[in-house]
Design a protein around this motif. Structure first.
Motif, mmCIF file in Angstrom:
data_model
loop_
_atom_site.group_PDB
_atom_site.id
_atom_site.type_symbol
_atom_site.label_atom_id
_atom_site.label_comp_id
_atom_site.label_asym_id
_atom_site.label_seq_id
_atom_site.Cartn_x
_atom_site.Cartn_y
_atom_site.Cartn_z
ATOM 1 N N THR A 158 0.705 -1.480 0.041
ATOM 2 C CA THR A 158 -0.166 0.085 0.362
ATOM 3 C C THR A 158 1.016 1.151 -0.028
ATOM 4 N N LEU A 159 1.940 1.089 0.886
ATOM 5 C CA LEU A 159 2.945 2.365 0.807
ATOM 6 C C LEU A 159 3.758 2.501 0.026
ATOM 7 N N ASP A 160 4.269 1.773 -0.754
ATOM 8 C CA ASP A 160 5.281 2.035 -0.918
ATOM 9 C C ASP A 160 4.816 2.886 -2.771
ATOM 10 N N GLN A 161 4.206 3.617 -2.926
ATOM 11 C CA GLN A 161 4.198 4.642 -3.633
ATOM 12 C C GLN A 161 4.053 5.496 -3.653
ATOM 13 N N LEU A 162 4.409 5.598 -1.873
ATOM 14 C CA LEU A 162 4.210 6.809 -1.089
ATOM 15 C C LEU A 162 5.534 8.179 -1.355
ATOM 16 N N ALA A 180 0.183 8.835 3.911
ATOM 17 C CA ALA A 180 0.250 7.381 4.856
ATOM 18 C C ALA A 180 -0.794 6.568 5.698
ATOM 19 N N LEU A 181 -1.150 7.789 7.173
ATOM 20 C CA LEU A 181 -2.208 7.029 7.420
ATOM 21 C C LEU A 181 -3.581 7.347 6.332
ATOM 22 N N ASP A 182 -4.231 7.797 5.535
ATOM 23 C CA ASP A 182 -4.833 7.647 4.050
ATOM 24 C C ASP A 182 -4.758 6.920 3.958
ATOM 25 N N LYS A 183 -3.791 6.656 3.147
ATOM 26 C CA LYS A 183 -3.595 5.301 2.137
ATOM 27 C C LYS A 183 -4.011 3.860 3.421
ATOM 28 N N ALA A 184 -3.423 3.903 4.987
ATOM 29 C CA ALA A 184 -4.040 2.765 5.532
ATOM 30 C C ALA A 184 -5.248 2.763 6.236
ATOM 31 N N ASP A 185 -5.522 3.989 5.759
ATOM 32 C CA ASP A 185 -6.874 3.986 5.917
ATOM 33 C C ASP A 185 -7.590 2.701 5.376
ATOM 34 N N LYS A 186 -7.208 3.432 3.816
ATOM 35 C CA LYS A 186 -8.328 3.225 2.728
ATOM 36 C C LYS A 186 -8.354 1.595 3.014
ATOM 37 N N ALA A 187 -7.216 0.912 3.252
ATOM 38 C CA ALA A 187 -6.467 -0.580 3.148
ATOM 39 C C ALA A 187 -7.192 -1.278 4.651
#
Length: 263
Positions: free
Chosen positions: A131-135, A148-155
């Motif tokens: 999930t966070l590789d493209q940050l 990062a937190l937004d992407k983690a939330d979507k996951a």
């Protein structure tokens, strides 16, 4: 478009090995990185000030950075400005099928979901499974943390409610206190980082941008500090002449004056 081509031609001349500008000729993608960040910051200042003339000028400076990077790439046989413009235009058409095709959306939330789905398709098999590789690594730290937190939330990874986020802040603050009493400098640094990260998470819960909140706080501090210096200067003194308690009194006076002006 005539003015845009004029700018492209000017930059090409500035970069010309013969008759060009020595400073422009020596620039590389790497050397220009800080200027792109600075120009973006100056444009955001103009937006915050509501200064449309400055916004126009700063957008021009940002455009110059784009044209410079495209010119350097063109000289090395990679791409040119037309390629950049075509790539972005094609991307906008692909990512807005609800405007340029027959896809239907109900609201802005649907648009964001559609955008993310299209991005995944575009990346294809080469996209990372993580999930966070493209940050982006070069984002300002607070903005990067929030993304990062937004992407983690979507996951599916997030605190269930805001109370948990607040409790986590209190927990991290306790760990900062423990590290300050008993830890090494490295321990203190790590715990401060964790505390800042949990504060960003609270910003996300409140649907505010941590980067913007911090910029507002810094701006407020600068205003009040400057007002404090002015109060002391009006007494014919400098801050270095004052005892700590005098500085605190002047600071509180500056705060009260600012609040009174707002009311």
């Amino acid at each position: 478009m005539d003015q845009l081509q004029r700018l492209v031609d000017i930059v090409a001349k500035l970069r010309a090995p013969e008759g060009g500008c020595p400073w422009d000729c020596k620039q590389t993608h790497q050397s220009l990185r800080r200027f792109l960040v600075e120009e973006a910051g100056e444009f955001l200042d103009a937006v915050e000030d509501g200064d449309h003339d400055a916004m126009r000028d700063e957008l021009g400076d940002l455009l110059l950075q784009v044209v410079l990077h495209a010119q350097i790439a063109s000289e090395n046989g990679h791409f040119d400005f037309q390629d950049v413009a075509k790539s972005e235009a094609d991307k906008m058409l692909r990512r807005h099928p609800h405007v340029f095709d027959t896809v239907t959306v109900n609201d802005a939330g649907d648009v964001v979901k559609l955008w993310d789905e299209i991005k995944k398709v575009e990346k294809g098999p080469a996209a990372s499974a993580y999930t966070l590789d493209q940050l982006p690594r070069s984002l300002p730290a607070l903005a990067r943390a929030q993304k990062a937190l937004d992407k983690a939330d979507k996951a599916g990874f997030a605190w269930p409610d805001i109370a948990d986020a607040i409790n986590k802040i209190e927990e991290e603050l306790g760990e900062v206190r423990d590290a300050a009493r008993n830890g090494t400098p490295a321990d203190i640094e790590e715990e401060l980082g964790d505390l800042l990260f949990t504060m960003v998470n609270l910003c996300r819960w409140q649907k505010v941008q941590a980067e913007e909140v911090m910029q507002q706080a810094v701006g407020k501090f600068i205003r009040r500090f400057t007002a404090m210096e002015q109060l002391i200067a009006d007494q014919g003194r400098q801050t270095s002449d004052c005892a700590p308690e005098e500085l605190i009194d002047a600071w509180e006076e500056a705060k009260m004056a600012e609040r009174a002006n707002k009311s």
